[in-house]
Design a protein around this motif. Structure first.
Motif, PDB file in Angstrom:
ATOM      1  N   LEU A   1      49.187  19.792 -14.305  1.00  0.00           N
ATOM      2  CA  LEU A   1      48.804  20.609 -13.159  1.00  0.00           C
ATOM      3  C   LEU A   1      47.291  20.789 -13.169  1.00  0.00           C
ATOM      4  N   VAL A   2      46.648  20.356 -12.099  1.00  0.00           N
ATOM      5  CA  VAL A   2      45.189  20.352 -12.010  1.00  0.00           C
ATOM      6  C   VAL A   2      44.761  21.035 -10.718  1.00  0.00           C
ATOM      7  N   VAL A   3      43.758  21.906 -10.810  1.00  0.00           N
ATOM      8  CA  VAL A   3      43.164  22.521  -9.620  1.00  0.00           C
ATOM      9  C   VAL A   3      41.767  21.951  -9.417  1.00  0.00           C
ATOM     10  N   ASP A   4      41.494  21.480  -8.204  1.00  0.00           N
ATOM     11  CA  ASP A   4      40.178  20.979  -7.816  1.00  0.00           C
ATOM     12  C   ASP A   4      39.478  22.088  -7.038  1.00  0.00           C
ATOM     13  N   VAL A   5      38.443  22.658  -7.652  1.00  0.00           N
ATOM     14  CA  VAL A   5      37.767  23.834  -7.118  1.00  0.00           C
ATOM     15  C   VAL A   5      36.570  23.408  -6.271  1.00  0.00           C
ATOM     16  N   GLY A   6      36.604  23.746  -4.976  1.00  0.00           N
ATOM     17  CA  GLY A   6      35.552  23.295  -4.069  1.00  0.00           C
ATOM     18  C   GLY A   6      35.724  21.824  -3.743  1.00  0.00           C
ATOM     19  N   CYS A   7      36.900  21.470  -3.253  1.00  0.00           N
ATOM     20  CA  CYS A   7      37.294  20.060  -3.135  1.00  0.00           C
ATOM     21  C   CYS A   7      36.592  19.314  -2.018  1.00  0.00           C
ATOM     22  N   GLY A   8      36.016  20.023  -1.026  1.00  0.00           N
ATOM     23  CA  GLY A   8      35.392  19.316   0.087  1.00  0.00           C
ATOM     24  C   GLY A   8      36.395  18.419   0.787  1.00  0.00           C
ATOM     25  N   PRO A   9      36.001  17.202   1.176  1.00  0.00           N
ATOM     26  CA  PRO A   9      36.917  16.308   1.877  1.00  0.00           C
ATOM     27  C   PRO A   9      37.835  15.510   0.947  1.00  0.00           C
ATOM     28  N   GLY A  10      38.004  15.979  -0.290  1.00  0.00           N
ATOM     29  CA  GLY A  10      39.002  15.380  -1.175  1.00  0.00           C
ATOM     30  C   GLY A  10      38.535  14.226  -2.030  1.00  0.00           C
TER      31      GLY A  10
END
Length: 254
Positions: free
Chosen positions: A49-58
């Motif tokens: 399980l991973v969270v991308d913080v401030g992902c923008g357009p991915g």
């Protein structure tokens, strides 16, 4: 308000090019981040399980999804336009969440059902004030399993001004050799976006969310300052594992 796939693809591709102006060896930095997540989750049972913080357009979420197809990625950002580009162009890479990073209660909106294996971010956390950054680090540490990691790829200047000057020179020379400055810059990208009628509603929503009074972006914190805040937040170890110029990949272990 949904975008066409063709529109999202066009603007994400232009985003990828303009971001090369700002992140030295950007693609290598993405690869290093994926290396770290793969290493940390290799022997851990269950779906990472991973969270991308401030992902923008991915951008990072999409690369992690390709590298770790078994991972569950939750990508969060406050910008409605960038999030819609991500949802449309990288629909299968992550579950996207609209939230203000660092604000009270923002982690509850992530809808997590188990502790995090990792939190990642790239060229996003530098806009937070030191107080908001420390709060964010503490919030992420509280969500993470023992042995989990926070991985931040960003501009982290040196404390010593002379060393910072040399590091900046190294980064600029590398960018020049890669012809990164031939691409449009941040302001030009947003100016062009404003001319696309398909994005008008998202731009209007973005403007509504902006503060009524202009605020000055905080000066970027040094690598040493980030390490100090991470340790205060509950991470046992923290340090840089990759660097080019002032671009670093910083790892903190819970």
């Amino acid at each position: 308000m949904g975008l066409s796939l063709a529109t999202a693809e066009r603007w994400v591709q232009r985003w990828e090019l303009q971001q090369q102006r700002y992140a030295t060896d950007r693609e290598e930095r993405f690869t290093v981040i994926a290396d770290i997540i793969e290493h940390v989750t290799a022997d851990h049972a269950g779906r990472p399980l991973v969270v991308d913080v401030g992902c923008g357009p991915g951008s990072l979420a999409a690369r992690l999804s390709r590298r770790l197809p078994g991972a569950e990625i939750v990508a969060v950002d406050r910008d409605p336009l960038l999030l819609e580009l991500a949802r449309t162009h990288h629909a299968d890479a992550a579950r996207y969440v609209d939230a203000e990073i660092g604000e009270p209660g923002w982690t509850k909106t992530l809808g997590l059902d188990r502790p995090l294996d990792a939190a990642v971010s790239t060229t996003a956390l530098h806009y937070l004030s030191p107080e908001a950054l420390q709060r964010t680090y503490r919030q992420l540490a509280a969500l993470m399993r023992p042995g989990g990691v926070l991985v931040n790829g960003d501009h982290l200047p040196h404390d010593d001004s002379r060393v910072a000057e040399v590091a900046g020179c190294v980064g600029r020379r590398r960018a020049e050799r890669q012809r990164a400055f031939a691409h449009e810059d941040w302001a030009s990208w947003w100016t062009a976006v404003a001319q696309d009628p398909e994005l008008a509603d998202l731009l209007a929503e973005r403007r509504e969310r902006e503060p009524s009074t202009a605020t000055t972006a905080p000066a970027p914190l040094s690598l040493a300052a980030h390490v100090r805040l991470l340790r205060q937040a509950g991470f046992g170890q923290a340090g840089a594992v990759w660097q080019y110029g002032d671009s670093h990949v910083l790892v903190a272990i819970r």
